[in-house]
Design a protein around this motif. Structure first.
Motif, PDB file in Angstrom:
ATOM      1  N   ARG A  61       0.712  -1.014  -0.044  1.00  0.00           N
ATOM      2  CA  ARG A  61      -0.377   0.000   0.166  1.00  0.00           C
ATOM      3  C   ARG A  61       0.916   1.185   0.021  1.00  0.00           C
ATOM      4  O   ARG A  61       0.426   2.033  -0.482  1.00  0.00           O
ATOM      5  CB  ARG A  61      -1.081  -0.184   0.850  1.00  0.00           C
ATOM      6  N   ASP A  62       1.341   1.128   0.677  1.00  0.00           N
ATOM      7  CA  ASP A  62       2.877   2.549   1.197  1.00  0.00           C
ATOM      8  C   ASP A  62       3.429   2.674  -0.633  1.00  0.00           C
ATOM      9  O   ASP A  62       3.896   3.597  -0.848  1.00  0.00           O
ATOM     10  CB  ASP A  62       3.984   2.245   1.943  1.00  0.00           C
ATOM     11  N   LYS A  63       3.999   1.276  -0.575  1.00  0.00           N
ATOM     12  CA  LYS A  63       5.165   1.568  -2.623  1.00  0.00           C
ATOM     13  C   LYS A  63       3.425   2.434  -3.602  1.00  0.00           C
ATOM     14  O   LYS A  63       4.375   2.918  -4.071  1.00  0.00           O
ATOM     15  CB  LYS A  63       5.089  -0.049  -2.574  1.00  0.00           C
ATOM     16  N   PHE A  64       2.663   1.668  -3.429  1.00  0.00           N
ATOM     17  CA  PHE A  64       1.539   2.209  -4.443  1.00  0.00           C
ATOM     18  C   PHE A  64       1.219   3.603  -3.979  1.00  0.00           C
ATOM     19  O   PHE A  64       0.864   4.523  -5.077  1.00  0.00           O
ATOM     20  CB  PHE A  64       0.280   1.525  -4.130  1.00  0.00           C
ATOM     21  N   ILE A  65       1.112   3.997  -2.433  1.00  0.00           N
ATOM     22  CA  ILE A  65       0.712   5.648  -2.531  1.00  0.00           C
ATOM     23  C   ILE A  65       2.227   6.358  -3.256  1.00  0.00           C
ATOM     24  O   ILE A  65       1.614   7.244  -3.515  1.00  0.00           O
ATOM     25  CB  ILE A  65       0.662   5.418  -1.233  1.00  0.00           C
ATOM     26  N   GLY A  66       2.636   6.179  -2.581  1.00  0.00           N
ATOM     27  CA  GLY A  66       4.426   6.527  -3.867  1.00  0.00           C
ATOM     28  C   GLY A  66       4.092   6.804  -4.169  1.00  0.00           C
ATOM     29  O   GLY A  66       4.463   7.859  -4.949  1.00  0.00           O
ATOM     30  N   ARG A  67       4.330   6.296  -5.224  1.00  0.00           N
ATOM     31  CA  ARG A  67       3.966   5.930  -6.679  1.00  0.00           C
ATOM     32  C   ARG A  67       3.138   6.500  -7.466  1.00  0.00           C
ATOM     33  O   ARG A  67       3.127   7.333  -8.704  1.00  0.00           O
ATOM     34  CB  ARG A  67       4.237   4.526  -7.680  1.00  0.00           C
ATOM     35  N   ALA A  68       2.220   6.755  -6.843  1.00  0.00           N
ATOM     36  CA  ALA A  68       0.624   7.519  -7.287  1.00  0.00           C
ATOM     37  C   ALA A  68       0.937   8.696  -6.824  1.00  0.00           C
ATOM     38  O   ALA A  68       1.067  10.122  -7.709  1.00  0.00           O
ATOM     39  CB  ALA A  68      -0.524   7.298  -6.924  1.00  0.00           C
ATOM     40  N   MET A  69       1.772   8.954  -5.964  1.00  0.00           N
ATOM     41  CA  MET A  69       1.447  10.138  -5.821  1.00  0.00           C
ATOM     42  C   MET A  69       2.794  11.093  -6.636  1.00  0.00           C
ATOM     43  O   MET A  69       2.999  12.195  -6.723  1.00  0.00           O
ATOM     44  CB  MET A  69       2.601  11.609  -4.202  1.00  0.00           C
ATOM     45  N   LYS A  70       3.702  10.790  -6.840  1.00  0.00           N
ATOM     46  CA  LYS A  70       5.074  11.544  -7.630  1.00  0.00           C
ATOM     47  C   LYS A  70       3.963  10.981  -9.087  1.00  0.00           C
ATOM     48  O   LYS A  70       4.254  12.351  -9.614  1.00  0.00           O
ATOM     49  CB  LYS A  70       5.749   9.734  -7.841  1.00  0.00           C
ATOM     50  N   GLU A  71       3.203  10.347  -9.619  1.00  0.00           N
ATOM     51  CA  GLU A  71       2.474  10.949 -11.041  1.00  0.00           C
ATOM     52  C   GLU A  71       2.261  11.892 -10.634  1.00  0.00           C
ATOM     53  O   GLU A  71       1.804  12.381 -11.391  1.00  0.00           O
ATOM     54  CB  GLU A  71       1.923   9.344 -11.323  1.00  0.00           C
ATOM     55  N   ALA A  72       0.639  11.948  -9.432  1.00  0.00           N
ATOM     56  CA  ALA A  72       0.808  13.288  -9.700  1.00  0.00           C
ATOM     57  C   ALA A  72       1.251  14.560  -9.469  1.00  0.00           C
ATOM     58  O   ALA A  72       0.721  15.312 -10.625  1.00  0.00           O
ATOM     59  CB  ALA A  72      -0.502  12.962  -7.870  1.00  0.00           C
ATOM     60  N   GLU A  73       1.838  14.500  -8.749  1.00  0.00           N
ATOM     61  CA  GLU A  73       2.672  15.679  -8.916  1.00  0.00           C
ATOM     62  C   GLU A  73       3.331  16.289 -10.678  1.00  0.00           C
ATOM     63  O   GLU A  73       3.251  17.114 -10.862  1.00  0.00           O
ATOM     64  CB  GLU A  73       3.841  15.579  -8.223  1.00  0.00           C
ATOM     65  N   MET A  74       3.899  14.712 -10.912  1.00  0.00           N
ATOM     66  CA  MET A  74       5.013  15.125 -12.266  1.00  0.00           C
ATOM     67  C   MET A  74       3.779  15.658 -13.283  1.00  0.00           C
ATOM     68  O   MET A  74       3.178  16.516 -14.458  1.00  0.00           O
ATOM     69  CB  MET A  74       5.008  13.725 -13.052  1.00  0.00           C
ATOM     70  N   GLN A  75       1.892  14.964 -13.559  1.00  0.00           N
ATOM     71  CA  GLN A  75       0.970  14.677 -14.542  1.00  0.00           C
ATOM     72  C   GLN A  75       0.153  16.541 -13.882  1.00  0.00           C
ATOM     73  O   GLN A  75      -0.130  16.867 -14.931  1.00  0.00           O
ATOM     74  CB  GLN A  75       0.051  13.873 -14.556  1.00  0.00           C
ATOM     75  N   SER A  76       0.782  16.458 -12.452  1.00  0.00           N
ATOM     76  CA  SER A  76      -0.561  18.101 -12.356  1.00  0.00           C
ATOM     77  C   SER A  76       0.617  19.431 -12.890  1.00  0.00           C
ATOM     78  O   SER A  76      -0.203  20.283 -13.470  1.00  0.00           O
ATOM     79  CB  SER A  76      -0.331  18.487 -10.804  1.00  0.00           C
ATOM     80  N   PHE A  77       1.526  19.070 -12.493  1.00  0.00           N
ATOM     81  CA  PHE A  77       2.540  20.829 -13.663  1.00  0.00           C
ATOM     82  C   PHE A  77       3.052  20.147 -15.278  1.00  0.00           C
ATOM     83  O   PHE A  77       2.359  20.531 -15.891  1.00  0.00           O
ATOM     84  CB  PHE A  77       3.812  20.756 -12.899  1.00  0.00           C
ATOM     85  N   GLN A  78       2.572  19.185 -14.983  1.00  0.00           N
ATOM     86  CA  GLN A  78       2.408  18.926 -16.517  1.00  0.00           C
ATOM     87  C   GLN A  78       1.562  19.551 -17.400  1.00  0.00           C
ATOM     88  O   GLN A  78       1.119  20.574 -18.439  1.00  0.00           O
ATOM     89  CB  GLN A  78       2.895  18.068 -17.072  1.00  0.00           C
ATOM     90  N   LYS A  79       0.019  19.561 -16.241  1.00  0.00           N
ATOM     91  CA  LYS A  79      -0.937  19.801 -16.849  1.00  0.00           C
ATOM     92  C   LYS A  79      -0.988  21.736 -16.330  1.00  0.00           C
ATOM     93  O   LYS A  79      -1.774  22.792 -17.571  1.00  0.00           O
ATOM     94  CB  LYS A  79      -2.206  19.780 -16.020  1.00  0.00           C
ATOM     95  N   PHE A  80      -0.751  22.179 -15.625  1.00  0.00           N
ATOM     96  CA  PHE A  80      -0.476  23.513 -15.295  1.00  0.00           C
ATOM     97  C   PHE A  80       0.389  24.089 -16.373  1.00  0.00           C
ATOM     98  O   PHE A  80       0.377  25.746 -17.268  1.00  0.00           O
ATOM     99  CB  PHE A  80       0.229  23.390 -14.017  1.00  0.00           C
ATOM    100  N   GLY A  81       1.133  23.174 -17.086  1.00  0.00           N
ATOM    101  CA  GLY A  81       2.191  24.151 -17.742  1.00  0.00           C
ATOM    102  C   GLY A  81       3.545  24.950 -17.678  1.00  0.00           C
ATOM    103  O   GLY A  81       3.133  25.717 -16.420  1.00  0.00           O
TER     104      GLY A  81
END
Length: 193
Positions: A61-81
């Motif tokens: 669970r911790d591994k999934f949350i860590g992976r998901a949070m990295k993706e969330a941050e990366m994709q959010s800033f990709q969206k923001f431009g």
């Protein structure tokens, strides 16, 4: 006593007694005290093995949350431009990301450890006027949770970015708030610009 000999004797006893003695009863007669001790030890080992599994599940669970949070941050800033990202970066990390993590934890709790490995995060955030930041999907490609950001313009208040998520529990109808960030009085640029 070797296992093959014990099995053979159980079958022979069942045949000679015309089924009056069941295989379970015959096996009970043939089981020695050392066999019982071995079974007891193996049962004790399996008990301890099952005690370890919650730790493994928690680690998954911790591994999934860590992976998901990295993706969330990366994709959010990709969206923001490059135009929106630098302006809202600090407030996004302080206010919105912790709430995204809580929502992801809520998803992770619903799936046993190994099933978390089958959950994926969509790869492309929406651009232009699209609300999509990212979705978490299962192995069948069905959405589990959708993370979105919408531009709001309350009368005489300027523009706000409304971060929210939807879940499959109500067919993605309800907006669950993650937070809002003020942009300015002027119209924000399109996403990914």
């Amino acid at each position: 006593m070797p296992a093959w000999l014990r099995k053979s004797l159980v079958v022979l006893i069942s045949i000679f007694t015309f089924g009056m003695v069941s295989p379970a009863q015959a096996n009970g007669f043939l089981t020695t005290t050392t066999d019982r001790a071995e079974k007891s030890a193996s049962a004790e080992t399996s008990y301890y093995d099952t005690m370890d599994s919650p730790l493994d599940e928690e680690a998954e669970r911790d591994k999934f949350i860590g992976r998901a949070m990295k993706e969330a941050e990366m994709q959010s800033f990709q969206k923001f431009g490059k135009k929106i990202g630098p302006v809202i970066e600090d407030e996004f990390r302080q206010t919105i990301l912790p709430n995204i993590e809580k929502a992801i934890e809520m998803v992770a709790v619903q799936y046993p450890g190994e099933r978390l490995n089958y959950l994926r995060i969509t790869e492309m955030p929406g651009g232009g006027e699209s609300e999509k930041i990212f979705h978490i999907i299962d192995d069948n490609g069905k959405d589990i949770i959708r993370f979105h950001v919408r531009r709001d313009q309350p009368p005489k208040e300027g523009f706000w970015f409304n971060f929210h998520y939807h879940t499959y529990h109500d067919s993605f109808q309800t907006h669950y708030e993650l937070g809002t960030i003020f942009w300015a009085k002027n119209t924000p640029p399109k996403w990914k610009s």
